[in-house]
Enzyme design. Sequence first.
Site, PDB file in Angstrom:
ATOM      1  N   THR A  46       0.827  -1.203   0.000  1.00 33.71           N
ATOM      2  CA  THR A  46       0.000   0.000   0.000  1.00 33.71           C
ATOM      3  C   THR A  46       0.861   1.253   0.000  1.00 33.71           C
ATOM      4  O   THR A  46       0.446   2.299  -0.497  1.00 33.71           O
ATOM      5  CB  THR A  46      -0.946  -0.007   1.215  1.00 33.71           C
ATOM      6  OG1 THR A  46      -1.717  -1.213   1.205  1.00 33.71           O
ATOM      7  CG2 THR A  46      -1.895   1.183   1.200  1.00 33.71           C
ATOM      8  N   TYR A 134       4.106 -12.551   5.547  1.00 30.96           N
ATOM      9  CA  TYR A 134       3.028 -12.005   4.730  1.00 30.96           C
ATOM     10  C   TYR A 134       2.779 -12.948   3.561  1.00 30.96           C
ATOM     11  O   TYR A 134       3.616 -13.093   2.676  1.00 30.96           O
ATOM     12  CB  TYR A 134       3.412 -10.609   4.241  1.00 30.96           C
ATOM     13  CG  TYR A 134       2.389  -9.890   3.389  1.00 30.96           C
ATOM     14  CD1 TYR A 134       1.073 -10.315   3.284  1.00 30.96           C
ATOM     15  CD2 TYR A 134       2.755  -8.745   2.698  1.00 30.96           C
ATOM     16  CE1 TYR A 134       0.150  -9.639   2.513  1.00 30.96           C
ATOM     17  CE2 TYR A 134       1.844  -8.050   1.912  1.00 30.96           C
ATOM     18  CZ  TYR A 134       0.544  -8.498   1.820  1.00 30.96           C
ATOM     19  OH  TYR A 134      -0.366  -7.823   1.049  1.00 30.96           O
ATOM     20  N   LYS A 162       0.499 -12.169   8.294  1.00 29.48           N
ATOM     21  CA  LYS A 162      -0.579 -11.485   7.589  1.00 29.48           C
ATOM     22  C   LYS A 162      -1.029 -12.436   6.495  1.00 29.48           C
ATOM     23  O   LYS A 162      -0.305 -12.701   5.540  1.00 29.48           O
ATOM     24  CB  LYS A 162      -0.091 -10.162   6.992  1.00 29.48           C
ATOM     25  CG  LYS A 162      -1.141  -9.428   6.163  1.00 29.48           C
ATOM     26  CD  LYS A 162      -0.555  -8.177   5.527  1.00 29.48           C
ATOM     27  CE  LYS A 162      -1.590  -7.503   4.629  1.00 29.48           C
ATOM     28  NZ  LYS A 162      -1.021  -6.313   3.926  1.00 29.48           N
ATOM     29  N   VAL A 204      -4.395  -6.282   9.176  1.00 28.36           N
ATOM     30  CA  VAL A 204      -3.488  -5.316   8.571  1.00 28.36           C
ATOM     31  C   VAL A 204      -4.295  -4.656   7.467  1.00 28.36           C
ATOM     32  O   VAL A 204      -4.578  -5.271   6.444  1.00 28.36           O
ATOM     33  CB  VAL A 204      -2.210  -5.966   8.031  1.00 28.36           C
ATOM     34  CG1 VAL A 204      -1.305  -4.907   7.396  1.00 28.36           C
ATOM     35  CG2 VAL A 204      -1.464  -6.678   9.156  1.00 28.36           C
TER      36      VAL A 204
END
Length: 301
Positions: A46, A134, A162, A204
Amino acid sequence: MDFGRLITAMVTPFNDRLEVDYDRAAELANYLVDTGSDGIVVAGTTGESPTLSKEEKLKLFATVVEAVGNRATVIAGTGSYNTDATITFSREAEATGVHGLLLVGPYYNKPPQEGYYQHFAAVARATKLPIMLYNIPGRTGSNILPSTVARLAEFENIVAIKEAAGSLDQVSELTRLLPPAFKIYSGDDSLTLPMMSIGGHGIVSVAGHLIGKEIQGMITAFLDGDTRKAAQLHRELYPIFKGIFITSNPIPIKAALNMLGQPVGGVRLPLVSANEAELEAVQKMLSQHNLLKSNEVSTVA
């Protein structure tokens, strides 16, 4: 290590020349903490990490730690598909004072499960910081299996994941195999409550930029045993969870923040700014949820 329940993956603010605006990054980090975020991921996807230089990322880490490091956890996105480079960068990030690392599964080269294990193990041995794995097969091209995560959980500083495979079955398997202290975070805003209902710890988030307090309210309701209220809040927030992904992240969320008077600038190529139809959709979403006041509509452009 508990990074918190709501961790927002922060966008990287740019100025008109698409240079990193570090002053705005500090202001945005404070805004996120003030509006409900327990932690912040800096230079994740992001945050447009693929288009940030190492020097920009390190300065962002230091900037956000200085801004909110005494009030929230700051997690540095340092993962890559190059193990040696990930180790070097993670050590440099550690020196900035961040509280933890987010390590994405190596992308493009699609390692087998043993390759995943050896990659993350090598990084874990090279840093003292707590690590959040992740897993996002839609971007990396392959899946980190629960059995591999269970092996990695034996490292003292690999403490969370995540999980963004989009499979509640996979989350169920993670909860079955992992020790109770290991934290499982949703990587999709819309799956926060479903994942928590089967043992997830938190989110998250991208939507945390807009509705951090509301997400915290949903999480709190669930933890307090008020599942009816939590489900109601999930349904109310769901259009935002989905609406900020009408095109590639972070294009819509940056457009939304700009509309709301939180200037974060545009996006770097190969991403492009939202088109007229996407801007209209974002504006409508914000208006329908009473986030965009009438006197703010003029800021859409």
